[in-house]
Design a protein around this motif. Structure first.
Motif: not given
Length: 237
Positions: A5-33
């Motif tokens: 178990s480990f913890r990660i931090r960063s000033p910014f993050g973006h995990f692309r939700n592929p089903y959005t089109t008007t803008l590139k939205q992000t999941y609030p968590f990192p997907p498994k891949p």
């Protein structure tokens, strides 16, 4: 399985939700891949190896937080389009991205191979990574990473009162109830990438899952696969 178990931090993050089109939205968590991609960056795996190894891992996300989201224009380098027999001039194009502010996650990574988890632990301790680690989008370097729980052994079991991100195979939303007198709604994401495949040089989704992002411990109507650590239950995918 063996885990870390480990913890990660960063000033910014973006995990692309592929089903959005008007803008590139992000999941609030990192997907498994994305998480297995981080592991691959630690260990020096190429893209093909990361995709092949994804099925050998299980992941859980016990903890997540951020300070909100913003929408910003990010300039993407465009190679230009073919027009007639020539290519138009290369230029930057603006695209709108939804960004997480100061995202932070605790991640559990499990594998049957003890030596793989031991190497991940050693790399994190020594901050010795083959490639840079990113918070999703490769402009956002992970600025802090440290171990919460080093090498441990656990068994997959059925759980019904999980905390953290709740994962379920496929696109079916699990039935659940709140354990609180004042329940806070959970976010639901369907079709979250679980594994990828290479088609030529392009990555495509192979398997998907459903993710619930509750703000509290919930009670599941039907048990899901998970693990128990220090009295807490976490689903895995």
């Amino acid at each position: 399985m063996w885990g870390i178990s480990f913890r990660i931090r960063s000033p910014f993050g973006h995990f692309r939700n592929p089903y959005t089109t008007t803008l590139k939205q992000t999941y609030p968590f990192p997907p498994k891949p994305t998480i297995i991609g981080m592991v691959g960056a630690m260990l020096g795996w190429d893209e093909k190896t990361v995709i092949e190894e994804t099925g050998n891992f299980k992941i859980a996300i016990p903890f997540w937080k951020n300070r909100g989201k913003i929408i910003e224009f990010t300039f993407i380098f465009s190679a230009g389009k073919i027009k007639g027999k020539s290519r138009t001039q290369k230029k930057f194009r603006p695209e709108r991205f939804e960004l997480l502010l100061y995202p932070e996650f605790e991640i559990i990574v499990l594998n049957h191979a003890k030596e793989v988890i031991e190497e991940i632990a050693q790399r994190i301790k020594e901050k010795d990574f083959s490639f840079p680690l990113f918070m999703g989008k490769n402009e956002f370097l992970i600025t802090d990473i440290y171990i919460i729980k080093s090498l441990f052994e656990t068994e997959i079991c059925k759980i019904n009162a999980p905390t953290g991100i709740v994962f379920k195979e496929g696109n079916e939303i699990p039935e659940f109830s709140s354990l609180s007198d004042k329940p806070r709604p959970a976010e639901v994401f369907i079709g979250v990438p679980k594994s990828l495949k290479l088609v030529g040089k392009k990555r495509e989704q192979k398997e998907v899952c459903t993710a619930l992002v509750p703000k509290e411990t919930i009670k599941l109507k039907e048990s899901l696969d998970g693990i128990k650590i220090n009295g807490c239950e976490y689903t895995i995918i």
